[in-house]
Write an enzyme that holds these catalytic residues in place. Sequence first.
Site, PDB file in Angstrom:
ATOM      1  N   ASP A  42       4.801   1.929  -8.293  1.00 61.54           N
ATOM      2  CA  ASP A  42       3.728   2.062  -7.311  1.00 61.54           C
ATOM      3  C   ASP A  42       2.564   1.126  -7.597  1.00 61.54           C
ATOM      4  O   ASP A  42       2.315   0.757  -8.750  1.00 61.54           O
ATOM      5  CB  ASP A  42       3.206   3.501  -7.283  1.00 61.54           C
ATOM      6  N   LYS A  43       1.821   0.817  -6.553  1.00 58.95           N
ATOM      7  CA  LYS A  43       0.668  -0.078  -6.669  1.00 58.95           C
ATOM      8  C   LYS A  43      -0.320   0.417  -7.716  1.00 58.95           C
ATOM      9  O   LYS A  43      -0.892  -0.365  -8.463  1.00 58.95           O
ATOM     10  CB  LYS A  43      -0.006  -0.217  -5.296  1.00 58.95           C
TER      11      LYS A  43
END
Length: 189
Positions: A42-43
């Site tokens: 995930d970012k």
Amino acid sequence: MPRYILFHKPYGVLSQFTPEDGARSLAEFDLPKGVYAAGRLDKDSEGLLLLTDDGPLIERLLNPKNEKQKTYWVLVERVPTEESLEKMRRGLKIEDYMTKPCEVRILDPQPEVPPRDPPVRFRKSVTDIWLEIKIVEGKNRQVRKMTAAIGHPTLRLIRKGIGHLQLGDLSLGSYKELTDVNLDEKSFK
């Protein structure tokens, strides 16, 4: 000959080469052409990302039935009890699924981890603690949902390993190409 790249993905970077919604992407890191992320991070997570042009390997890593172990260091809010950790070990009901059993322990001693940009919020009255969590599945934001389910929200998440591949001392935003390597099933147990 397939290429295998270990990359230390920074916080705030997408696990893809195309930017979206103003977010940073892998395109800014001068990575070799023709490789793709074998899975996602995930970012708002950081750590080890494997990039390759080996499609069959990507399929083996991503197929849930193959149960490839991933290791994370997770900074959580407050110190969980052994009872809470045991709930995680047995598996937790999250949304509409039951997580598979995992390994979880409090890291002792607590690791020295470089600061994140932007930094994790700090509160004098709350003790935050690093856990090591090993899972064999990879549902969307699963580790974060697991720690929240036991009442200890994730403040920072770093993937340290995928099977036997380790982040080690690879510096933030850098990569190294694996050479003379045979990444078979044993590499990812």
